[in-house]
Design an enzyme around this catalytic site. Structure first.
Site, mmCIF file in Angstrom:
data_model
loop_
_atom_site.group_PDB
_atom_site.id
_atom_site.type_symbol
_atom_site.label_atom_id
_atom_site.label_comp_id
_atom_site.label_asym_id
_atom_site.label_seq_id
_atom_site.Cartn_x
_atom_site.Cartn_y
_atom_site.Cartn_z
ATOM 1 N N ARG A 233 17.189 54.307 35.565
ATOM 2 C CA ARG A 233 18.195 54.571 36.336
ATOM 3 C C ARG A 233 18.561 53.332 37.134
ATOM 4 O O ARG A 233 17.929 52.624 37.643
ATOM 5 C CB ARG A 233 17.273 55.600 37.438
ATOM 6 C CG ARG A 233 17.297 57.027 37.181
ATOM 7 C CD ARG A 233 18.576 57.808 36.717
ATOM 8 N NE ARG A 233 18.464 59.112 36.671
ATOM 9 C CZ ARG A 233 18.485 59.728 35.105
ATOM 10 N NH1 ARG A 233 18.508 58.688 34.109
ATOM 11 N NH2 ARG A 233 18.329 60.985 34.919
ATOM 12 N N GLU A 262 27.729 54.657 39.108
ATOM 13 C CA GLU A 262 28.321 54.809 37.926
ATOM 14 C C GLU A 262 29.730 55.117 37.902
ATOM 15 O O GLU A 262 30.313 55.490 36.943
ATOM 16 C CB GLU A 262 27.154 55.478 36.816
ATOM 17 C CG GLU A 262 26.165 54.709 36.741
ATOM 18 C CD GLU A 262 25.072 55.561 35.896
ATOM 19 O OE1 GLU A 262 25.391 56.795 35.436
ATOM 20 O OE2 GLU A 262 24.147 54.908 35.438
#
Length: 314
Positions: A233, A262
């Site tokens: 992650r 992201e």
């Protein structure tokens, strides 16, 4: 055994095989991948089983509208978007599918590692510009290197198996597991990995406890200049700290399938500056959170979820 009605609400896109798999254990699917959160909240109270990927957070507010819910199935490995504590308090079973995409993640991580070890990204770009620089693209073999694996669950173990034939030494640390040393991997402390690793790869889930844990202080503890791989992650690795260590040479290369943020069109000024550095750095390899997202894993995840749902019933 849990007695359920025979419908599953699916709110994310899933491989078409899910319908036949559910039918084989006596379920039908109400497939709503295009529904908004508001639309989902309006109907979720009618269902006892919910399958999802990452469309929305299953938090306390959402669960208040899901009074009949007995099973939540996460079509993937990570459960950081799910309020696990509240699910447990409400007696709702949580199933996920790390077994479905562990091979995909492992192969992707190995591919990124080999790419960086052998300067393939830089070499390819140069040859396309008619630059024939053999010495500048001299590679480094994995043989006799020490690879540290942080997190030795499904993903970490699959990664270790893929490295078995390369002749490298594998050290693994897992906060929640002990006694797993075998002919493949040596169980180690983080201190051993800091002291000995040439490569470090992260394979643990995101929690509030470990958010941002791979920071500058953490990276400074490695004795050697390391190559870093993150297919876990992005939120565990602050990009500003990574950029600092890339600039100093402490991190000699980084392979990142995940990023701290992201949403690339919503970066803050600082985030944009750090991202821009990664983009122009030939020691960095990037991919868009696709390590676990192969044609094969898309179907395998379904099979794992349905099998786990079946096991809850019988």
């Amino acid at each position: 055994m849990i007695i359920l009605n025979r419908k599953v609400l699916i709110i994310d896109k899933m491989h078409d095989s899910i319908f036949n798999m559910l039918e084989q254990i006596g379920f039908s699917a109400d497939y709503r991948p295009d529904a908004s959160r508001q639309e989902i909240e309006a109907v979720v109270g009618d269902y006892e089983v919910l399958f999802l990927r990452s469309k929305l957070s299953v938090d306390e507010a959402f669960l208040r509208k899901a009074g009949r819910l007995k099973v939540v199935g996460r079509a993937g490995a990570g459960v950081d978007q799910l309020d696990v504590e509240t699910l447990e308090q409400r007696g709702i079973s949580l199933i996920n599918a790390p077994e479905g995409n562990r091979d995909a993640v492992a192969e992707h991580a190995v591919g990124m590692l080999l790419c960086l070890q052998n300067n393939l990204l830089k070499a390819d770009a140069q040859v396309r510009q008619s630059i024939w620089d053999r010495e500048g693209n001299r590679g480094t073999e994995l043989s006799e290197k020490t690879v540290g694996i942080i997190g030795y669950g499904h993903m970490g173990q699959a990664f270790a198996r893929r490295l078995q034939g390369f002749g490298c030494r594998l050290l693994a640390y897992d906060k929640f597991r002990q006694g797993f040393s075998d002919e493949l991997v040596q169980e180690s402390s983080q201190e051993d990995i800091f002291e000995q690793a040439d490569v470090v790869s992260f394979h643990f889930p995101l929690t509030e406890e470990n958010r941002g844990i791979i920071n500058g202080a953490y990276l400074s503890r490695f004795k050697k200049e390391i190559l870093l791989i993150n297919t876990a992650r992005g939120e565990i690795l602050p990009l500003k700290d990574l950029v600092e260590k890339l600039k100093s040479g402490k991190v000699r290369g980084a392979a990142l399938d995940v990023l701290e943020n992201e949403k690339l069109h919503q970066l803050s000024a600082e985030e944009k500056e750090n991202f821009d550095y990664l983009v122009q750095c030939d020691k960095v390899l990037l991919s868009p959170h696709v390590a676990g997202w192969t044609h094969e894993s898309y179907r395998k995840i379904n099979a794992v979820l349905v099998e786990k749902l079946k096991n809850l019933l019988y």
